[in-house]
Scaffold this active site. Sequence first.
Site, PDB file in Angstrom:
ATOM      1  N   GLU A 158       0.820  -1.212   0.000  1.00  0.00           N
ATOM      2  CA  GLU A 158       0.000   0.000   0.000  1.00  0.00           C
ATOM      3  C   GLU A 158       0.863   1.276   0.000  1.00  0.00           C
ATOM      4  O   GLU A 158       0.849   2.065   0.943  1.00  0.00           O
ATOM      5  CB  GLU A 158      -0.943   0.015   1.208  1.00  0.00           C
ATOM      6  CG  GLU A 158      -2.011  -1.051   1.136  1.00  0.00           C
ATOM      7  CD  GLU A 158      -3.019  -0.956   2.277  1.00  0.00           C
ATOM      8  OE1 GLU A 158      -4.133  -1.461   2.103  1.00  0.00           O
ATOM      9  OE2 GLU A 158      -2.688  -0.383   3.344  1.00  0.00           O
ATOM     10  N   GLU A 311      -6.327  -7.776  -0.624  1.00  0.00           N
ATOM     11  CA  GLU A 311      -6.867  -7.668   0.734  1.00  0.00           C
ATOM     12  C   GLU A 311      -8.347  -7.344   0.675  1.00  0.00           C
ATOM     13  O   GLU A 311      -8.806  -6.566  -0.164  1.00  0.00           O
ATOM     14  CB  GLU A 311      -6.179  -6.551   1.525  1.00  0.00           C
ATOM     15  CG  GLU A 311      -4.755  -6.799   1.940  1.00  0.00           C
ATOM     16  CD  GLU A 311      -4.229  -5.665   2.814  1.00  0.00           C
ATOM     17  OE1 GLU A 311      -5.050  -4.930   3.406  1.00  0.00           O
ATOM     18  OE2 GLU A 311      -3.006  -5.492   2.892  1.00  0.00           O
TER      19      GLU A 311
END
Length: 663
Positions: A158, A311
Amino acid sequence: MARLDDLTRPPGRPPRLLYGGDYNPEQWPEETWAEDARLMRAAGVTSVTLGVFSWSRIEPTPGAREFGWLDRVMDLMHAHGVGVVLATPTSSPPPWLGRLHPETLPRDEDGRTEWWGSRQHFSHSSEAYRRHAAAITEDLAARYAHHPALTMWHINNEYCTYDWGDGAARTFRSWLKDRHGTLDALNTAWGTDFWGQRYGDWDEVLPPRRAHYLKNPAHVLDFRRYTSDLLLECYRAERDIVRRHTPHLPVTTNFMPFWSGQDGWAWAAEEDVVSVDVYPDPRDPAAGAYNAMIGDLTRSEAGGRPWMVMEQAAGAVNWRTVNHPKPYGLNRLWALQSVARGADAVHYFQWRQSRQGAETFHSAMLGHAGERGRVFRETVRIGEDLAVLGPHVAGSRVTTEIALLHDWNSWWADPGDGALSTRVDHAELVRAWHRALWDAHLPASFAHPHHDLSGHRLVLVPHLHLLDDPAIENLLAYVRGGGTLVCGFLTGIADRDGRVRPGGMDARLRELLGIDLLQEWWPLDEGEHADCGTFRGTLWSEELTPAPGAETVAAYRGGELDGRPAILRTGRAWYVSTLLEPAALSGLLASVAREAGVVPVLDALPEGVEAVRRGDLLFLLHHGGEPVTVPLPGRHRDLLTGTVTEGAVKLDRFGVAVLEEAP
């Protein structure tokens, strides 16, 4: 180049869908690991992501290497038939790096240091950070390059770091020199004569730090571009290291869903597999449409190829004001919705729920309730579904005839605090237009305004404030070639530097869209509406003078804009100068699509039922809480149940059917 297809369609073996999640065994006593492996096998897990936050365990002191624990986990996963997506642990440097090299710590726009103790505490411009990140990546890749469990590389995690510090200032100036060449060119691009801020020396140029009043939007725009580019440099550096050791394995990094910080088009071009983290709010009635939009965007970034959910949450997250769990069935529905929209890999954060740390209350595939818990039972069921679907689905494509144009540069160019209305939100406008298509059961993809658009019957421009000259010429060529174009308000009002174009909109676009003169912009307050006859407009309106020959499809009624066009068209080009209320926007886009030759996947679907075709299969996904019956022509077999139906399919709450035609 290796792709996700290489993992989901292995030579000599049946196609499959990957299933699993982040596994963080270093958080648990080693005796727990065998139990994890047993339960993974029971749940049908085929893939785990290892090592995302393991830097301090692998390198507890500078230069040390402790791989023994990771060796044992890799061996354990392989013994249980679980492939490993191995992460470089560089998103979360160990405390010693910040202590010994404080220049690796980023600074915020007020000059405050972001210290270790959380994650993402690294400066993308720091040579010390890059050097240490490269060293641990090199050793990780060398050690596990030939391990039989290794299937894919996951770089960092991320990417979302900003840095306004002195090191970033130096690299920002270097980036600007490459982009603009000279200070004169920079001053012109940024319009620095406004407020007397013309730069006379490169050392005067800083990141857009805290200012007394409004910041220069062009300065901010370039800083956003620079940040995306610098983070991409960090990704490329680690990617190139692991590729050198394992050229046969794909490499990815996980995007956050529809996040403004990375140019998704530029980043996706550097990935072998495009992956995303997605966390819809289970209490949001539009969450299903949002999940669909993220899937469509990620698939489009992947060029239409299969993509990966890196995710998602099995239940509640831990970062909303109130974190609600998912009712039983919703987790399965959203997982299969991603598969319907092109995903060949479904992962979660995380496998086992943490008992300590900042994400103790973030759900996991194996929650605090253990294997008897409801969440784990659903984990098992999803694994069973994916095992059934894999041979029929993996590698197949989703095809669409509608494209929504999106560009991060335009998002970054929105003027923010200096705008006529801070209520105009780029992301929310894109979401509203995509939701309108979703409600009309019209599948869509996303495209960059420079992409070849000729394969789409209909192109939509929800909100591209900034359009450079190549993008405008591309839209003109698309319509000249027979395509249908619908543009929302504020389209093309600024050039590549965020400079407002003469006339308030590019002249070529005004001619294309039938606008003789854009007199005034009229933003609407919260709760204020514009009467447009059969519908109401919200958020925005405009005082337009139509060009001769343009058709006023809908006009404003009453007030200063009485009689002025709300919707204009000239031939196959449409301009919508307000945000229609949801049902009206869906109806308008469905009507234009029908005229362009695009029809819904199915007609007359019950409310809340989504229909998506992937390859030869029809996915029916029910987002409602009560059972419904879906009428269908002909006979179909549901791959998930083996049931053959004729004329209709019944779906329970959050129910899913994956149908193939039956003789």
